[in-house]
Design a protein around this motif. Structure first.
Motif, PDB file in Angstrom:
ATOM      1  N   ASP A   5      11.359 -17.807   7.856  1.00  0.00           N
ATOM      2  CA  ASP A   5      11.621 -17.824   9.307  1.00  0.00           C
ATOM      3  C   ASP A   5      10.530 -17.059  10.053  1.00  0.00           C
ATOM      4  O   ASP A   5      10.054 -17.497  11.108  1.00  0.00           O
ATOM      5  N   ALA A   6      10.151 -15.896   9.529  1.00  0.00           N
ATOM      6  CA  ALA A   6       9.151 -15.056  10.208  1.00  0.00           C
ATOM      7  C   ALA A   6       7.794 -15.750  10.245  1.00  0.00           C
ATOM      8  O   ALA A   6       7.088 -15.701  11.260  1.00  0.00           O
ATOM      9  N   LEU A   7       7.421 -16.415   9.163  1.00  0.00           N
ATOM     10  CA  LEU A   7       6.138 -17.133   9.136  1.00  0.00           C
ATOM     11  C   LEU A   7       6.173 -18.323  10.096  1.00  0.00           C
ATOM     12  O   LEU A   7       5.191 -18.598  10.800  1.00  0.00           O
ATOM     13  N   ALA A   8       7.311 -19.014  10.142  1.00  0.00           N
ATOM     14  CA  ALA A   8       7.445 -20.148  11.077  1.00  0.00           C
ATOM     15  C   ALA A   8       7.359 -19.660  12.520  1.00  0.00           C
ATOM     16  O   ALA A   8       6.757 -20.323  13.376  1.00  0.00           O
ATOM     17  N   GLU A   9       7.943 -18.499  12.799  1.00  0.00           N
ATOM     18  CA  GLU A   9       7.854 -17.913  14.153  1.00  0.00           C
ATOM     19  C   GLU A   9       6.411 -17.612  14.536  1.00  0.00           C
ATOM     20  O   GLU A   9       6.007 -17.817  15.684  1.00  0.00           O
ATOM     21  N   LEU A  10       5.646 -17.094  13.562  1.00  0.00           N
ATOM     22  CA  LEU A  10       4.231 -16.804  13.841  1.00  0.00           C
ATOM     23  C   LEU A  10       3.469 -18.091  14.155  1.00  0.00           C
ATOM     24  O   LEU A  10       2.581 -18.112  15.011  1.00  0.00           O
ATOM     25  N   CYS A  11       3.841 -19.159  13.472  1.00  0.00           N
ATOM     26  CA  CYS A  11       3.218 -20.461  13.712  1.00  0.00           C
ATOM     27  C   CYS A  11       3.459 -20.893  15.156  1.00  0.00           C
ATOM     28  O   CYS A  11       2.542 -21.339  15.849  1.00  0.00           O
ATOM     29  N   VAL A  12       4.692 -20.717  15.609  1.00  0.00           N
ATOM     30  CA  VAL A  12       5.033 -21.087  16.984  1.00  0.00           C
ATOM     31  C   VAL A  12       4.342 -20.149  17.970  1.00  0.00           C
ATOM     32  O   VAL A  12       3.723 -20.587  18.949  1.00  0.00           O
ATOM     33  N   ARG A  13       4.416 -18.832  17.699  1.00  0.00           N
ATOM     34  CA  ARG A  13       3.869 -17.845  18.631  1.00  0.00           C
ATOM     35  C   ARG A  13       2.372 -18.046  18.845  1.00  0.00           C
ATOM     36  O   ARG A  13       1.869 -17.884  19.952  1.00  0.00           O
ATOM     37  N   HIS A  14       1.666 -18.397  17.779  1.00  0.00           N
ATOM     38  CA  HIS A  14       0.213 -18.547  17.898  1.00  0.00           C
ATOM     39  C   HIS A  14      -0.200 -20.006  18.118  1.00  0.00           C
ATOM     40  O   HIS A  14      -1.358 -20.355  17.977  1.00  0.00           O
ATOM     41  N   ARG A  15       0.784 -20.821  18.474  1.00  0.00           N
ATOM     42  CA  ARG A  15       0.552 -22.223  18.861  1.00  0.00           C
ATOM     43  C   ARG A  15      -0.271 -22.978  17.819  1.00  0.00           C
ATOM     44  O   ARG A  15      -1.188 -23.717  18.158  1.00  0.00           O
ATOM     45  N   ALA A  16       0.098 -22.788  16.549  1.00  0.00           N
ATOM     46  CA  ALA A  16      -0.572 -23.524  15.477  1.00  0.00           C
ATOM     47  C   ALA A  16       0.092 -24.887  15.327  1.00  0.00           C
ATOM     48  O   ALA A  16       1.310 -25.012  15.484  1.00  0.00           O
TER      49      ALA A  16
ATOM     50  N   ALA B 140      -2.192 -23.942   6.756  1.00  0.00           N
ATOM     51  CA  ALA B 140      -2.943 -24.064   5.512  1.00  0.00           C
ATOM     52  C   ALA B 140      -2.474 -22.970   4.563  1.00  0.00           C
ATOM     53  O   ALA B 140      -2.398 -21.799   4.946  1.00  0.00           O
ATOM     54  N   GLY B 141      -2.150 -23.343   3.320  1.00  0.00           N
ATOM     55  CA  GLY B 141      -1.713 -22.382   2.312  1.00  0.00           C
ATOM     56  C   GLY B 141      -2.754 -22.253   1.228  1.00  0.00           C
ATOM     57  O   GLY B 141      -3.400 -23.233   0.853  1.00  0.00           O
ATOM     58  N   LEU B 142      -2.934 -21.010   0.735  1.00  0.00           N
ATOM     59  CA  LEU B 142      -3.941 -20.757  -0.297  1.00  0.00           C
ATOM     60  C   LEU B 142      -3.291 -20.775  -1.684  1.00  0.00           C
ATOM     61  O   LEU B 142      -2.301 -20.096  -1.932  1.00  0.00           O
ATOM     62  N   GLU B 143      -3.893 -21.557  -2.585  1.00  0.00           N
ATOM     63  CA  GLU B 143      -3.417 -21.628  -3.957  1.00  0.00           C
ATOM     64  C   GLU B 143      -3.453 -20.238  -4.604  1.00  0.00           C
ATOM     65  O   GLU B 143      -4.446 -19.538  -4.464  1.00  0.00           O
ATOM     66  N   ALA B 144      -2.472 -19.833  -5.378  1.00  0.00           N
ATOM     67  CA  ALA B 144      -1.262 -20.575  -5.641  1.00  0.00           C
ATOM     68  C   ALA B 144      -0.062 -19.951  -4.922  1.00  0.00           C
ATOM     69  O   ALA B 144       0.813 -20.662  -4.446  1.00  0.00           O
ATOM     70  N   ARG B 145      -0.015 -18.625  -4.821  1.00  0.00           N
ATOM     71  CA  ARG B 145       1.171 -18.017  -4.199  1.00  0.00           C
ATOM     72  C   ARG B 145       1.250 -18.325  -2.711  1.00  0.00           C
ATOM     73  O   ARG B 145       2.351 -18.386  -2.134  1.00  0.00           O
ATOM     74  N   GLY B 146       0.107 -18.549  -2.080  1.00  0.00           N
ATOM     75  CA  GLY B 146       0.129 -18.923  -0.667  1.00  0.00           C
ATOM     76  C   GLY B 146       0.860 -20.236  -0.435  1.00  0.00           C
ATOM     77  O   GLY B 146       1.513 -20.423   0.590  1.00  0.00           O
ATOM     78  N   PHE B 147       0.749 -21.166  -1.417  1.00  0.00           N
ATOM     79  CA  PHE B 147       1.469 -22.447  -1.304  1.00  0.00           C
ATOM     80  C   PHE B 147       2.967 -22.204  -1.164  1.00  0.00           C
ATOM     81  O   PHE B 147       3.648 -22.855  -0.374  1.00  0.00           O
ATOM     82  N   ILE B 148       3.474 -21.275  -1.990  1.00  0.00           N
ATOM     83  CA  ILE B 148       4.922 -21.058  -2.075  1.00  0.00           C
ATOM     84  C   ILE B 148       5.467 -20.564  -0.738  1.00  0.00           C
ATOM     85  O   ILE B 148       6.566 -20.932  -0.336  1.00  0.00           O
ATOM     86  N   LEU B 149       4.676 -19.744  -0.049  1.00  0.00           N
ATOM     87  CA  LEU B 149       5.123 -19.201   1.235  1.00  0.00           C
ATOM     88  C   LEU B 149       4.849 -20.171   2.377  1.00  0.00           C
ATOM     89  O   LEU B 149       5.645 -20.293   3.312  1.00  0.00           O
ATOM     90  N   ALA B 150       3.706 -20.850   2.308  1.00  0.00           N
ATOM     91  CA  ALA B 150       3.270 -21.664   3.439  1.00  0.00           C
ATOM     92  C   ALA B 150       4.053 -22.964   3.574  1.00  0.00           C
ATOM     93  O   ALA B 150       4.344 -23.401   4.692  1.00  0.00           O
ATOM     94  N   ALA B 151       4.383 -23.587   2.443  1.00  0.00           N
ATOM     95  CA  ALA B 151       5.015 -24.909   2.514  1.00  0.00           C
ATOM     96  C   ALA B 151       6.380 -24.881   3.222  1.00  0.00           C
ATOM     97  O   ALA B 151       6.603 -25.665   4.158  1.00  0.00           O
ATOM     98  N   PRO B 152       7.301 -23.980   2.842  1.00  0.00           N
ATOM     99  CA  PRO B 152       8.584 -23.967   3.566  1.00  0.00           C
ATOM    100  C   PRO B 152       8.422 -23.544   5.025  1.00  0.00           C
ATOM    101  O   PRO B 152       9.172 -24.014   5.894  1.00  0.00           O
TER     102      PRO B 152
ATOM    103  N   ALA C 100       5.908 -24.292   6.951  1.00  0.00           N
ATOM    104  CA  ALA C 100       5.431 -25.470   7.688  1.00  0.00           C
ATOM    105  C   ALA C 100       6.590 -26.407   8.006  1.00  0.00           C
ATOM    106  O   ALA C 100       6.705 -26.914   9.131  1.00  0.00           O
ATOM    107  N   VAL C 101       7.458 -26.626   7.029  1.00  0.00           N
ATOM    108  CA  VAL C 101       8.616 -27.499   7.261  1.00  0.00           C
ATOM    109  C   VAL C 101       9.506 -26.897   8.350  1.00  0.00           C
ATOM    110  O   VAL C 101       9.937 -27.588   9.273  1.00  0.00           O
ATOM    111  N   ARG C 102       9.751 -25.583   8.246  1.00  0.00           N
ATOM    112  CA  ARG C 102      10.609 -24.904   9.230  1.00  0.00           C
ATOM    113  C   ARG C 102      10.022 -24.978  10.628  1.00  0.00           C
ATOM    114  O   ARG C 102      10.731 -25.170  11.614  1.00  0.00           O
ATOM    115  N   ALA C 103       8.687 -24.840  10.722  1.00  0.00           N
ATOM    116  CA  ALA C 103       8.024 -24.859  12.032  1.00  0.00           C
ATOM    117  C   ALA C 103       7.798 -26.285  12.541  1.00  0.00           C
ATOM    118  O   ALA C 103       7.439 -26.482  13.703  1.00  0.00           O
ATOM    119  N   GLY C 104       7.971 -27.262  11.657  1.00  0.00           N
ATOM    120  CA  GLY C 104       7.763 -28.651  12.085  1.00  0.00           C
ATOM    121  C   GLY C 104       6.304 -29.038  12.205  1.00  0.00           C
ATOM    122  O   GLY C 104       5.937 -29.852  13.046  1.00  0.00           O
TER     123      GLY C 104
END
Ligand code: 5GP
Length: 175
Positions: A42-53, A57-69, A71-75
């Motif tokens: 939720d917090a990462l999705a909020e940052l996506c909205v706040r910074h109008r992204a 982009a997620g960095l392999e490999a642990r970045g993928f795990i955090l970034a993918a959900p 992105a879905v949450r932020a649409g």
């Protein structure tokens, strides 16, 4: 502050990994806790909205795990930044220095376009080498850097300072 405590409570120190003298921050307990992982998403999705992204982009490999959900949450769409040789299409690559030797990351050449605003996500900011290379890749792919978001910043390694020139004023958010 409550989020910070929740997240910190689910990250453990592993001494002498991956080599003697290094204390590795292990995020697997956080991933195993749906409340903590959900709050982080939720917090990462909020940052996506706040910074109008409009892309994450997620960095392999642990970045993928955090970034993918997130992105879905932020649409917004998810774009993988991978270790060299893993993406099937035409790629742009960026090499960077490690403590010993060099590494290379890649992005699909057509993954981003002019006008895109990209939030780059990784789990841990250490020396900043990986993040630095990824921000350069995003710009070379034609997009704008909306920000860099990490779960955890290891302040004593001064990655934030190293990234100053590359961020060019874009926000660096450490949750
Ligand atoms: P840097 O390039 O900033 O020195 O290192 C950051 C990269 O290495 C990130 O992709 C991150 O996943 C990984 N990394 C470095 N140290 C740690 C650590 O203590 N814990 C975790 N989970 N990843 C780390």
């Amino acid at each position: 502050a409550a989020l910070r405590e929740l997240l910190l409570g689910r990250i453990t120190d592993v001494p002498d990994y991956p080599q003697p003298g290094v204390v590795f921050k292990d995020i697997t307990p956080l991933l195993a806790d749906p409340d903590a992982f959900g709050a982080l998403t939720d917090a990462l999705a909020e940052l996506c909205v706040r910074h109008r992204a409009d892309k994450i982009a997620g960095l392999e490999a642990r970045g993928f795990i955090l970034a993918a959900p997130a992105a879905v949450r932020a649409g917004v769409g998810f774009v993988p930044v991978r270790k060299a040789g893993k993406l099937p299409g035409a790629t742009l690559g960026q090499t960077y220095d490690l403590e010993y030797g060099r590494a290379e990351i890649e992005i699909h050449a057509d993954a981003l376009e002019p006008g895109d605003r990209v939030l780059v996500i990784d789990d841990v900011l250490a020396t900043g080498g990986t993040a630095d290379a990824s921000l350069q890749l995003v710009r070379r792919a034609g997009a704008e850097v909306a920000g860099l978001a990490v779960l955890m910043e290891l302040g004593f390694l001064e990655g934030r300072k190293r990234l100053e020139a590359t961020l060019k004023g874009a926000p660096l958010e450490a949750l």
